[in-house]
Design an enzyme around this catalytic site. Structure first.
Site, PDB file in Angstrom:
ATOM      1  N   LYS A  43       7.235 -19.121   8.657  1.00 13.86           N
ATOM      2  CA  LYS A  43       7.026 -18.141   7.569  1.00 13.86           C
ATOM      3  C   LYS A  43       8.229 -17.208   7.434  1.00 13.86           C
ATOM      4  O   LYS A  43       8.642 -16.851   6.329  1.00 13.86           O
ATOM      5  CB  LYS A  43       5.771 -17.305   7.851  1.00 13.86           C
ATOM      6  CG  LYS A  43       4.474 -17.995   7.525  1.00 13.86           C
ATOM      7  CD  LYS A  43       3.438 -16.907   7.269  1.00 13.86           C
ATOM      8  CE  LYS A  43       2.079 -17.300   7.736  1.00 13.86           C
ATOM      9  NZ  LYS A  43       1.177 -16.151   7.868  1.00 13.86           N
ATOM     10  N   GLU A  68      10.889  -7.291 -10.900  1.00 19.08           N
ATOM     11  CA  GLU A  68      11.666  -8.168 -10.015  1.00 19.08           C
ATOM     12  C   GLU A  68      11.157  -8.066  -8.573  1.00 19.08           C
ATOM     13  O   GLU A  68      11.023  -9.056  -7.859  1.00 19.08           O
ATOM     14  CB  GLU A  68      13.141  -7.742 -10.106  1.00 19.08           C
ATOM     15  CG  GLU A  68      14.102  -8.495  -9.217  1.00 19.08           C
ATOM     16  CD  GLU A  68      14.290  -9.954  -9.612  1.00 19.08           C
ATOM     17  OE1 GLU A  68      13.611 -10.420 -10.536  1.00 19.08           O
ATOM     18  OE2 GLU A  68      15.113 -10.621  -8.958  1.00 19.08           O
ATOM     19  N   LYS A  78      -3.648  -9.322  -3.328  1.00 16.61           N
ATOM     20  CA  LYS A  78      -2.327  -9.022  -3.911  1.00 16.61           C
ATOM     21  C   LYS A  78      -1.658 -10.255  -4.519  1.00 16.61           C
ATOM     22  O   LYS A  78      -0.937 -10.137  -5.510  1.00 16.61           O
ATOM     23  CB  LYS A  78      -1.410  -8.402  -2.848  1.00 16.61           C
ATOM     24  CG  LYS A  78      -1.797  -6.970  -2.466  1.00 16.61           C
ATOM     25  CD  LYS A  78      -0.799  -6.398  -1.473  1.00 16.61           C
ATOM     26  CE  LYS A  78      -1.225  -5.015  -1.009  1.00 16.61           C
ATOM     27  NZ  LYS A  78      -0.274  -4.434  -0.057  1.00 16.61           N
TER      28      LYS A  78
END
Ligand code: NDP
Length: 272
Positions: free
Chosen positions: A154, A77, A65
């Site tokens: 993260k 967006e 991806k």
């Protein structure tokens, strides 16, 4: 006949061809949709070959991806913010990228009468799936969206990227204790039979628990949620069908009905 594909590695398990073929039948669209395994080092070459064979669009799954995003000439967006693309359209020599995971998730939850406005949401995980749904969740106007992840940095980085004061990033042991309205498990923990180590006090009688993973039986996270009296538990099969429906409507400009396809898929899953 217009050609579509889903590309990934592994890909054998993909239900996307069955879902898209059902959508095509239902909406009387003349198209073919197949899955294709891609070698780990040949993603861009494979996509370019498919375009030169006349491919019209593609779904992209693990682990490509992010690479798909890098290939795009134009991005929505939500794909740009997610940093990941699951839907490619090939139009007039251009590669256009989108990410439909968030809409798939939100629509599935709404179909279960789960509303988000002024609610507190806890999102577990900060990988591609979590990133892909943040914008759609924020669009539903919750009061708070806490992102908790095993690797704390993260979650914190994601919050900075989205820069929205309703977002908080933290570790599993730092989540403020309160009964969340919705807890979404966007980790892959269920795939290895485990549950993110969070306190059961995060669940109250009003909490809906959602696992993006789906399986024939309840996932470990959903079993845990039920044991702690969650109001409702839902797995990710509806999200899978919902994100596929959004891709289909981007390509074909017609929105298929998801409920009948989801019912069929659930029956097939139970019979496996
Ligand atoms: P990634 O590999 O990008 O991210 C995995 C995430 O899970 C990370 O946050 C990781 O934490 C966390 N994690 C992994 N194992 C554990 C564990 N044992 N305990 C706690 N946290 C863990 O995967 P994706 O984000 O792409 O996918 C996540 C899941 O969502 C997958 O299982 C996938 O099948 C599912 N999914 C379902 C969809 C649907 O339509 N239903 C759509 C997209 C995804 P860390 O950062 O610390 O490594």
């Amino acid at each position: 006949m217009d050609q579509y594909r889903v590309f990934g590695n592994p890909i054998k398990q993909s239900r996307s061809p069955a879902i898209h073929q059902s959508f095509a039948l239902q909406t009387k669209q003349n198209l073919s949709y197949q899955s294709q395994l891609v070698a780990l080092d040949s993603f861009s070459q494979t996509i370019n070959n498919f375009i030169s064979q006349g491919g019209k669009g593609a779904n992209i799954t693990v682990p490509f991806k992010e690479q798909a995003l890098a290939l795009c000439d134009q991005l929505s967006e939500r794909a740009r913010l997610a940093g990941a693309v699951n839907t490619l359209s090939f139009e007039q020599g251009k590669i256009i990228g989108d990410n439909t995971d968030g809409l798939g998730l939100v629509q599935d939850l709404i179909s279960h009468n789960v509303l988000f406005k002024n609610k507190n949401i806890l999102l577990l995980g900060a990988g591609g799936a979590a990133r892909g749904v943040i914008l759609s969740l924020l669009d539903q106007q919750p009061d708070l969206l806490v992102i908790a992840n095993r690797t704390v940095s993260k979650a914190e980085t994601l919050c900075k990227q989205f820069s929205d004061n309703r977002l908080i990033g933290c570790g599993f042991d730092e989540i403020e204790l309160q009964g969340y309205d919705v807890i979404i498990n966007a980790t892959s923990a269920s795939l290895s039979g485990s549950v993110p180590p969070i306190s059961e006090q995060l669940i109250s009688h009003k909490t809906v628990c959602y696992d993006m993973v789906y399986s024939k039986e309840l996932t470990p996270f959903l079993i845990w949620a039920k044991q702690h009296n969650a109001k409702k538990v839902i797995d990710g099969l509806g999200m899978l069908v919902g994100q596929a429906a959004e891709s289909f409507s981007i390509w074909r400009k017609i929105k298929p009905d998801t409920a009948s396809v989801l019912t069929k898929l659930r029956v097939e899953l139970m019979l496996e």
